[in-house]
Each structure stands twice: as structure tokens, then as C-alpha cells.
Design an enzyme around this catalytic site. Structure first.
Site, PDB file in Angstrom:
ATOM      1  N   TRP A  36       0.830  -1.218   0.000  1.00 15.23           N
ATOM      2  CA  TRP A  36       0.000   0.000   0.000  1.00 15.23           C
ATOM      3  C   TRP A  36       0.862   1.264   0.000  1.00 15.23           C
ATOM      4  O   TRP A  36       1.857   1.318   0.726  1.00 15.23           O
ATOM      5  CB  TRP A  36      -0.847  -0.017   1.270  1.00 15.23           C
ATOM      6  CG  TRP A  36      -1.454   1.302   1.634  1.00 15.23           C
ATOM      7  CD1 TRP A  36      -0.849   2.330   2.308  1.00 15.23           C
ATOM      8  CD2 TRP A  36      -2.784   1.739   1.350  1.00 15.23           C
ATOM      9  NE1 TRP A  36      -1.722   3.386   2.464  1.00 15.23           N
ATOM     10  CE2 TRP A  36      -2.912   3.040   1.889  1.00 15.23           C
ATOM     11  CE3 TRP A  36      -3.874   1.161   0.705  1.00 15.23           C
ATOM     12  CZ2 TRP A  36      -4.102   3.768   1.793  1.00 15.23           C
ATOM     13  CZ3 TRP A  36      -5.054   1.886   0.620  1.00 15.23           C
ATOM     14  CH2 TRP A  36      -5.157   3.171   1.152  1.00 15.23           C
ATOM     15  N   ASP A  39       0.374   9.141   0.856  1.00 18.00           N
ATOM     16  CA  ASP A  39       0.986  10.445   0.547  1.00 18.00           C
ATOM     17  C   ASP A  39       2.442  10.430   0.053  1.00 18.00           C
ATOM     18  O   ASP A  39       3.281   9.743   0.633  1.00 18.00           O
ATOM     19  CB  ASP A  39       1.015  11.326   1.796  1.00 18.00           C
ATOM     20  CG  ASP A  39      -0.230  11.237   2.620  1.00 18.00           C
ATOM     21  OD1 ASP A  39      -1.209  10.649   2.166  1.00 18.00           O
ATOM     22  OD2 ASP A  39      -0.209  11.742   3.747  1.00 18.00           O
ATOM     23  N   GLN A  55       4.339   7.361   2.015  1.00 14.98           N
ATOM     24  CA  GLN A  55       3.688   6.568   3.047  1.00 14.98           C
ATOM     25  C   GLN A  55       3.501   5.153   2.504  1.00 14.98           C
ATOM     26  O   GLN A  55       2.940   4.967   1.412  1.00 14.98           O
ATOM     27  CB  GLN A  55       2.325   7.186   3.401  1.00 14.98           C
ATOM     28  CG  GLN A  55       2.426   8.485   4.162  1.00 14.98           C
ATOM     29  CD  GLN A  55       2.890   8.256   5.582  1.00 14.98           C
ATOM     30  OE1 GLN A  55       2.121   7.850   6.434  1.00 14.98           O
ATOM     31  NE2 GLN A  55       4.164   8.519   5.847  1.00 14.98           N
ATOM     32  N   PHE A 101       4.472   8.765  10.035  1.00 12.64           N
ATOM     33  CA  PHE A 101       3.488   9.458   9.201  1.00 12.64           C
ATOM     34  C   PHE A 101       4.176  10.519   8.339  1.00 12.64           C
ATOM     35  O   PHE A 101       5.382  10.701   8.382  1.00 12.64           O
ATOM     36  CB  PHE A 101       2.406  10.091  10.086  1.00 12.64           C
ATOM     37  CG  PHE A 101       1.317   9.130  10.516  1.00 12.64           C
ATOM     38  CD1 PHE A 101       1.455   7.760  10.367  1.00 12.64           C
ATOM     39  CD2 PHE A 101       0.132   9.604  11.080  1.00 12.64           C
ATOM     40  CE1 PHE A 101       0.443   6.877  10.758  1.00 12.64           C
ATOM     41  CE2 PHE A 101      -0.877   8.743  11.481  1.00 12.64           C
ATOM     42  CZ  PHE A 101      -0.731   7.379  11.328  1.00 12.64           C
ATOM     43  N   ARG A 162      -0.003  16.880  12.861  1.00 14.27           N
ATOM     44  CA  ARG A 162       0.875  16.084  11.993  1.00 14.27           C
ATOM     45  C   ARG A 162       1.253  16.778  10.687  1.00 14.27           C
ATOM     46  O   ARG A 162       0.782  17.841  10.360  1.00 14.27           O
ATOM     47  CB  ARG A 162       0.188  14.750  11.659  1.00 14.27           C
ATOM     48  CG  ARG A 162      -1.180  14.860  11.001  1.00 14.27           C
ATOM     49  CD  ARG A 162      -1.731  13.444  10.747  1.00 14.27           C
ATOM     50  NE  ARG A 162      -3.072  13.466  10.187  1.00 14.27           N
ATOM     51  CZ  ARG A 162      -4.203  13.456  10.897  1.00 14.27           C
ATOM     52  NH1 ARG A 162      -4.149  13.427  12.218  1.00 14.27           N
ATOM     53  NH2 ARG A 162      -5.376  13.480  10.296  1.00 14.27           N
ATOM     54  N   GLU A 216      -4.989  18.202   6.436  1.00 11.09           N
ATOM     55  CA  GLU A 216      -3.886  17.255   6.317  1.00 11.09           C
ATOM     56  C   GLU A 216      -2.859  17.759   5.301  1.00 11.09           C
ATOM     57  O   GLU A 216      -3.187  18.457   4.341  1.00 11.09           O
ATOM     58  CB  GLU A 216      -4.415  15.882   5.912  1.00 11.09           C
ATOM     59  CG  GLU A 216      -5.277  15.265   7.006  1.00 11.09           C
ATOM     60  CD  GLU A 216      -5.548  13.795   6.796  1.00 11.09           C
ATOM     61  OE1 GLU A 216      -6.095  13.434   5.737  1.00 11.09           O
ATOM     62  OE2 GLU A 216      -5.216  12.995   7.690  1.00 11.09           O
TER      63      GLU A 216
HETATM   64  C1  FRU Z   1      -3.054  11.918   4.675  1.00 10.84           C
HETATM   65  C2  FRU Z   1      -2.657  11.250   5.976  1.00 10.84           C
HETATM   66  C3  FRU Z   1      -1.722  12.147   6.771  1.00 10.84           C
HETATM   67  C4  FRU Z   1      -0.965  11.173   7.628  1.00 10.84           C
HETATM   68  C5  FRU Z   1      -0.829   9.990   6.701  1.00 10.84           C
HETATM   69  C6  FRU Z   1      -0.848   8.649   7.386  1.00 10.84           C
HETATM   70  O1  FRU Z   1      -3.419  11.049   3.677  1.00 10.84           O
HETATM   71  O2  FRU Z   1      -3.817  10.919   6.719  1.00 10.84           O
HETATM   72  O3  FRU Z   1      -2.374  13.166   7.499  1.00 10.84           O
HETATM   73  O4  FRU Z   1       0.267  11.673   8.041  1.00 10.84           O
HETATM   74  O5  FRU Z   1      -1.908  10.060   5.786  1.00 10.84           O
HETATM   75  O6  FRU Z   1      -0.560   7.620   6.486  1.00 10.84           O
END
Ligand code: FRU
Length: 491
Positions: A36, A39, A55, A101, A162, A216
Site C-alpha cells: 500500500w 501520501d 507513506q 506518518f 501532523r 492534512e
Molecule cells: C493523509 C494522511 C496524513 C498522515 C498519513 C498517514 O493522507 O492521513 O495526514 O500523516 O496520511 O498515512
């Protein structure tokens, strides 16, 4: 952390070959090796290469504990996957529903610094803190022993703090991050002299509710003589990624905006991140997915059966247009992928008699044309993509209501929804349209890049027809250019 990275890499080596053969994998858009991705993180041009972090859950095609995947490139088209840069390993980033994250990267004294959010339970429930990792070679990172460097300030929800985006100005460092205070979204600004010790500076910008409850992946940068704030608001309905253009004062740490717009009107673009490259271009990658509608359908698309989920948008260059609106243009490097060109100078389309258009194999292609607004009489013009076996993705240029829509309700038997955006026609004689289609996505750029729609389509390669139709009068399109797009071998 090294043991966790080695374990993940072993798993990746075993599972990437299957994903390389996957029938729905993208042919020229960025993907992870398996598992998977969401971001884009830490985008930077460092020591002669573009670095892209992301991510990443290597172990399954669903979101879970987060790693930072890592890839490098010379041209942003061909990517080489490296071992994950960050793995959950410490008390502040090792929770099963947390991890490393989103965050960003910056170079200091030749070393590469990552500023990221650790999500873990430190005794008060799931808590998000800001952390640092450093590398001298751009491949192997060490987490700073003084982590976390910033914890949520009084009044900010500890599970909603975050996604730091860092930059340097006059020898000082700044980051902006997302926070939620009393149910409202805030972008908090911090500053530091050494990237390790941070102080709170100001609330850069906040929502009074009209822009959702959490922003975010905020991003903040100078563009010409203006400043731009980007974010992906939660709880703002169909607005999934927005921008604000205005002015910023380093003296107060306050941003005031004069115009706003959508980074992308489609259903599949979220959490974009920008960076300045060595040529001075402001470039952006986005995650070609979105949480809210996916959650609604409780399904992330059929690619999980092939062991992967998630790809990125094409890199887009951002520039400032008229009235402080942003323009998003696919990067010029993409032209290198063009093959098998076809050109038709002009096409007349009679109502009810759709005409087919040639662009590569009808799956991985670039197609552009200008819709002649003066000579066309139809109230709307329809561009059908991925057409076949009774299905298609329909782009509707509604000239009567000055709107562009993409309808994917009948595109692949899986995805649903219609995206729409207002069109500013302003008496222009031509409307320019450019489409980039790949195995599982379509990106539509209209009106000189002011109107972009990104949509995923999970259709078989046999669904490859392209047609233009006019509804109730003739339509004239000019300069119809089609190209196949070369496939990029997975590395
Ligand atoms: C955005 C998010 C961020 C976080 C990450 C976690 O898509 O929710 O805010 O840091 O994904 O995977």
C-alpha cells in the site's frame, strides 16, 4: 530501525515480482514495489537526484502501520526503488495503528534531514509528535536521539497534530503542520535555528469551520511575489485539495489570503506535496486516491487482489496565473515518453455521430485538442475514454452551463461518482483540453491547467476506445494530437 527495514526489504524482494506483472499496474505513473502507498513525502532534489519518499505499508495492500518508502530518479519518469528510509522502531513511532506518518525533507550542510510525524501511544492514547531523521548518503537514515522535537501545544488534540512541511529562509528553519483545536483546523508555524530545537511561532492560518476540521498535509511556499498555502481538508465535502494565495510576513508568522481554488477537482487526488527543484520549478506530486469517498464505499479498488494499492499523479509544475489563480501543468519531461504520434488538423462532429480518435493503444496515451468555441454550436461536447463493452469514462464539456464534468458511474463496474468544475470561458475562442491516460487512471487538464481532474479507472485493456461526440449541434475540434506513452519498466 535497521532490523525493521531489513525485514521489510526481504518481504518486498519476495513480493515485488508479482506486482511487476500485475495487469492493472500503472505503465508510466509512479507506484510502490508492492503493498500500500499513500501520501508523497520528503520530495527533494538532493545530490543530483530527485528523491521521492512515500507513506508505505509493504506488508499488505491496505493501510496499516506506516513506513517511508523511498525512490530516486534523474528525470522523475524512471524511478529506482531503494530500501524503506524509515520504519517504525521507537516508542514515539511504533504503534500498530501509527508509525512514521507524513513529513518533508531538507538539506543542511550536505546532509539530508527528514521531518516527520511519529504516531504512537505514549500513555495518553494515540499521539502525534514531530521528529527528525538524518542521513549523510541520502539512503540510510538515523533517528535523532532527541526525538520527539515537538509535541502538541496546549489545546491541540494530540491525535491531530501532523505532517510537517519544512523550509529554510535566511539561515532559519520553519515548518508548518496540521493541527486541530476545538474542532477547527489550524496550520501551526514553528521555527528553529538548527532543525533540532523548535519553538512555536504563530498560527499561520485557521479555519472557522468553513474549510473543514483538519488540514492534512499542509504545504507553504513562495511563488513569484505571492505565497501559497495548500492542504487537504477533512470534512470539507467534495473539496479534497485546496489552495490559498496571499501574503506572508516573516515578522509575525501570519498568512493572509486573497484568493482560493482547487488543486484538483477530480475524485482521486489527495495529500499533494511540492518542492523546488534545481531548475527553480515548483513541482508537485499527489496521491492518486482519496480517503473520504473510498471509506464511503468501504473498498479501495480491485488492485489489492494483485498485491498493491495506490499510485501518484503525474508530476505537475505550479505557476501563478491571472487573478492569482494557480496553473498546474504536467512537467515537460513527460514529452520524452511520447510515441506513435497522430495529428488531425480539424474535426467536425455532427450531433449524434460520434467520431473516434486515435491515441496510442487507447489505454496509455496523451491526447490534446482545442475545442473551437466560436464555431461549435452544440450545448455540450463529450469525450469518451476507455470505451468498450458498454462502458466508458465520460468527460463532458458543458458549454451551456460553463462546466466540465467527468462521469465514471459506468466506467469500470466498480468506481462511482461525477466530478465537476466551473469553466471560466471569458470569451476565449478556444478551450484547450489535454488528457493523460494510464492503465488505471485519467488526468484531465482543461483551460490552460486551471481545471484539473484526476480519476482512477480500473478497466481492462480491451476497453480502449476514444470518441468525441456533440450533443445537439455541430462541434469543431482543432489540432487533435494523440500519442502513445512508453511504458516504464518497474525497478
Ligand atoms: C493523509 C494522511 C496524513 C498522515 C498519513 C498517514 O493522507 O492521513 O495526514 O500523516 O496520511 O498515512
Amino acid at each position: 530501525m535497521k532490523a525493521a527495514i531489513d525485514r521489510a526489504q526481504k518481504y518486498i524482494d519476495e513480493h515485488a515480482p508479482k506486482v511487476r506483472e500485475a495487469s492493472m499496474r500503472q505503465r508510466y505513473h509512479f507506484m510502490g514495489p508492492c503493498g500500500w502507498i499513500n501520501d508523497p513525502n520528503g520530495l527533494i532534489y538532493y545530490k543530483g537526484q530527485y528523491h521521492l519518499f512515500y507513506q508505505f505499508n509493504p506488508y499488505s495492500a491496505f493501510w496499516s502501520q506506516m513506513y517511508w518508502g523511498h525512490a530516486v530518479s534523474e528525470d522523475m519518469l524512471h524511478w529506482k526503488q531503494l530500501p524503506p528510509a524509515l520504519a517504525p522502531s521507537e516508542s514515539y513511532d511504533a504503534h500498530p495503528q501509527g508509525g512514521c506518518f507524513s513529513g518533508s525533507a531538507i538539506e543542511k550542510d550536505g546532509r539530508l534531514y527528514l521531518v516527520y510525524t511519529g504516531a504512537a501511544n505514549l500513555g495518553k492514547g494515540l499521539e502525534q509528535t514531530q521528529n527528525i531523521a538524518v542521513s549523510s548518503d541520502g539512503i540510510h537514515f538515523e533517528k535523532y536521539e532527541g526525538n520527539p522535537v515537538v509535541t502538541a501545544p496546549e489545546g491541540v488534540a494530540i491525535d491531530s497534530f501532523r505532517d510537517p512541511k519544512v523550509w529554510e529562509h535566511n539561515g532559519r528553519y520553519y515548518f508548518v503542520c496540521a493541527a486541530q483545536r476545538e474542532g477547527r483546523a489550524q496550520a501551526l508555524l514553528y521555527r528553529s535555528d538548527d532543525l533540532l530545537h523548535w519553538e512555536f511561532f504563530n498560527v499561520l492560518l485557521e479555519s472557522r469551520g468553513e474549510w473543514g476540521y483538519m488540514w492534512e498535509c499542509p504545504d507553504f511556499f513562495q511563488l513569484g511575489d505571492k505565497w501559497v498555502f495548500l492542504c487537504s481538508p477533512m470534512g470539507a465535502g467534495e473539496r479534497t485539495t485546496v489552495y490559498f494565495v496571499g501574503d506572508f510576513d516573516y515578522g509575525t508568522g501570519k498568512f493572509t489570503y486573497t484568493s482560493t481554488g482547487e488543486v484538483d477537482w477530480g475524485l482521486d487526488l489527495y495529500a499533494p506535496q511540492t518542492f523546488l527543484d534545481h531548475q527553480g520549478r515548483r513541482l508537485m506530486f499527489g496521491w492518486a486516491n482519496e480517503w473520504e469517498w473510498m471509506r464511503y464505499w468501504k473498498d479501495w479498488g480491485p488492485t489489492f487482489r494483485e498485491g498493491w494499492c495506490g499510485s501518484f499523479s503525474l508530476p505537475r509544475e505550479i505557476s501563478l496565473g491571472e487573478d492569482d489563480m494557480l496553473i498546474f501543468s504536467p512537467i515537460a519531461e513527460l514529452n520524452q515518453l511520447r510515441e506513435t504520434p497522430t495529428l488531425v488538423n480539424s474535426m467536425k462532429i455532427d450531433p449524434g455521430r460520434a467520431r473516434s480518435v486515435k491515441a496510442g493503444d487507447g489505454v496509455a496515451f496523451e491526447l490534446s485538442f482545442s475545442l473551437d468555441l466560436e464555431a461549435s454550436e452544440s450545448s455540450s461536447v463529450l469525450l469518451s475514454l476507455r470505451k468498450g463493452a458498454g462502458r466508458e469514462l465520460t468527460c463532458i464539456f458543458d458549454l451551456e452551463h460553463a462546466e466540465v464534468r467527468i462521469d465514471r458511474n459506468n466506467a469500470d463496474g466498480w468506481g462511482k461518482g461525477v466530478s465537476s468544475s466551473p469553466l471560466s470561458l471569458r470569451g476565449e475562442p478556444l478551450l484547450d483540453v489535454r488528457v493523460y491516460s494510464d492503465q488505471s487512471s485519467v488526468e484531465l487538464f482543461v483551460g490552460n491547467g486551471t481545471n484539473v481532474h484526476s480519476m482512477n479507472v480500473f478497466a481492462p485493456s480491451t476497453q480502449n476506445g476514444i470518441e468525441i461526440a456533440a450533443r445537439d449541434g455541430i462541434a469543431i475540434v482543432q489540432d487533435v494530437r494523440g500519442y502513445g506513452m512508453k511504458s516504464i519498466p518497474a525497478a
